[in-house]
Each structure stands twice: as structure tokens, then as C-alpha cells.
Write a protein that holds these residues in place. Structure first.
Motif, PDB file in Angstrom:
ATOM      1  N   SER A 121       2.656   3.788  -8.816  1.00  0.00           N
ATOM      2  CA  SER A 121       1.399   3.490  -9.507  1.00  0.00           C
ATOM      3  C   SER A 121       0.774   2.199  -9.011  1.00  0.00           C
ATOM      4  N   GLU A 122       1.599   1.203  -8.727  1.00  0.00           N
ATOM      5  CA  GLU A 122       1.084  -0.072  -8.230  1.00  0.00           C
ATOM      6  C   GLU A 122       0.385   0.083  -6.880  1.00  0.00           C
ATOM      7  N   CYS A 123       0.813   1.040  -6.079  1.00  0.00           N
ATOM      8  CA  CYS A 123       0.170   1.285  -4.788  1.00  0.00           C
ATOM      9  C   CYS A 123      -1.285   1.743  -4.966  1.00  0.00           C
TER      10      CYS A 123
ATOM     11  N   ARG B 119      -2.988  12.349   3.221  1.00  0.00           N
ATOM     12  CA  ARG B 119      -4.023  11.654   3.984  1.00  0.00           C
ATOM     13  C   ARG B 119      -5.051  11.025   3.048  1.00  0.00           C
ATOM     14  N   GLN B 120      -5.475  11.773   2.045  1.00  0.00           N
ATOM     15  CA  GLN B 120      -6.462  11.256   1.102  1.00  0.00           C
ATOM     16  C   GLN B 120      -5.902  10.092   0.284  1.00  0.00           C
ATOM     17  N   TYR B 121      -4.651  10.177  -0.111  1.00  0.00           N
ATOM     18  CA  TYR B 121      -4.024   9.073  -0.852  1.00  0.00           C
ATOM     19  C   TYR B 121      -3.922   7.834   0.027  1.00  0.00           C
ATOM     20  N   ARG B 122      -3.522   8.016   1.284  1.00  0.00           N
ATOM     21  CA  ARG B 122      -3.374   6.889   2.212  1.00  0.00           C
ATOM     22  C   ARG B 122      -4.701   6.186   2.446  1.00  0.00           C
ATOM     23  N   ARG B 123      -5.768   6.937   2.518  1.00  0.00           N
ATOM     24  CA  ARG B 123      -7.091   6.373   2.808  1.00  0.00           C
ATOM     25  C   ARG B 123      -7.828   5.906   1.557  1.00  0.00           C
ATOM     26  N   GLY B 124      -7.236   6.083   0.405  1.00  0.00           N
ATOM     27  CA  GLY B 124      -7.872   5.657  -0.832  1.00  0.00           C
ATOM     28  C   GLY B 124      -8.995   6.563  -1.285  1.00  0.00           C
ATOM     29  N   MET B 125      -9.040   7.779  -0.749  1.00  0.00           N
ATOM     30  CA  MET B 125     -10.085   8.736  -1.091  1.00  0.00           C
ATOM     31  C   MET B 125      -9.770   9.470  -2.390  1.00  0.00           C
ATOM     32  N   SER B 126      -8.516   9.405  -2.796  1.00  0.00           N
ATOM     33  CA  SER B 126      -8.058  10.125  -3.970  1.00  0.00           C
ATOM     34  C   SER B 126      -6.817   9.425  -4.498  1.00  0.00           C
ATOM     35  N   THR B 127      -6.527   9.648  -5.762  1.00  0.00           N
ATOM     36  CA  THR B 127      -5.282   9.142  -6.336  1.00  0.00           C
ATOM     37  C   THR B 127      -4.513  10.326  -6.912  1.00  0.00           C
TER      38      THR B 127
ATOM     39  N   THR C 176       0.836  -1.198   0.000  1.00  0.00           N
ATOM     40  CA  THR C 176       0.000   0.000   0.000  1.00  0.00           C
ATOM     41  C   THR C 176       0.876   1.255   0.000  1.00  0.00           C
ATOM     42  N   PHE C 177       0.255   2.369  -0.284  1.00  0.00           N
ATOM     43  CA  PHE C 177       0.977   3.638  -0.265  1.00  0.00           C
ATOM     44  C   PHE C 177       1.548   3.899   1.117  1.00  0.00           C
ATOM     45  N   GLU C 178       0.759   3.661   2.142  1.00  0.00           N
ATOM     46  CA  GLU C 178       1.237   3.887   3.507  1.00  0.00           C
ATOM     47  C   GLU C 178       2.418   2.965   3.830  1.00  0.00           C
ATOM     48  N   GLU C 179       2.339   1.712   3.442  1.00  0.00           N
ATOM     49  CA  GLU C 179       3.443   0.780   3.675  1.00  0.00           C
ATOM     50  C   GLU C 179       4.709   1.231   2.956  1.00  0.00           C
ATOM     51  N   LEU C 180       4.549   1.759   1.759  1.00  0.00           N
ATOM     52  CA  LEU C 180       5.694   2.252   1.003  1.00  0.00           C
ATOM     53  C   LEU C 180       6.352   3.429   1.716  1.00  0.00           C
ATOM     54  N   ILE C 181       5.544   4.341   2.207  1.00  0.00           N
ATOM     55  CA  ILE C 181       6.070   5.495   2.950  1.00  0.00           C
ATOM     56  C   ILE C 181       6.844   5.024   4.184  1.00  0.00           C
ATOM     57  N   ILE C 182       6.230   4.147   4.945  1.00  0.00           N
ATOM     58  CA  ILE C 182       6.851   3.661   6.184  1.00  0.00           C
ATOM     59  C   ILE C 182       8.113   2.864   5.895  1.00  0.00           C
TER      60      ILE C 182
END
Length: 66
Positions: free
Chosen positions: A58-60, A29-37, A2-8
Motif C-alpha cells: 500500500s505504501e508503494c 505495467r499500469q501499476y508500475r507507471r502509476g496509471m492505475s492502483t 516504488t512498486f517497481e523498486e519493490l519488485i526488483i
């Protein structure tokens, strides 16, 4: 991953990642929660800040730019 996992995995938390990437915390925050790309331009900024490829970012988000 996930995007959050990648950041961490790169040693960031969402707050300091937003600062390093030059993006708004609310956007992250919106990217992490899947509210936006992110747009392709923003995804490129994210990739650069994380030291990964645009494909990895992109895969995230479930889409792959060709």
C-alpha cells in the motif's frame, strides 16, 4: 520505495513477477507507471507473491489501508 523498486528488490522483473503473482502483465505495467492502483484483493496477491505485508504494498501506491 516504488512498486517497481519493490519488485526488483525481491529478485523479479515485471514480466516474471506478473506470472508468479497470477496477474496480467498489462496490469503490472499500469501499476508500475502509476496509471492505475490495485484493488485491495490484488494488492493482497502482490504482497503474498513478494513476501511482504499489505502495508508495504500500500505504501508503494501512496495509500495505506487500515
Amino acid at each position: 520505495m516504488t512498486f517497481e523498486e519493490l519488485i526488483i528488490s525481491r529478485g523479479f522483473n515485471p514480466k516474471n513477477f506478473a506470472r508468479v503473482a497470477g496477474l496480467e502483465r498489462e496490469s503490472i505495467r499500469q501499476y508500475r507507471r502509476g496509471m492505475s492502483t490495485p484493488s485491495i484483493t490484488t494488492a493482497a496477491k502482490i504482497a503474498k507473491a513478494l513476501g511482504v505485508t499489505l502495508d508495504e504494498v500500500s505504501e508503494c501506491f501512496g495509500k495505506k489501508e487500515n
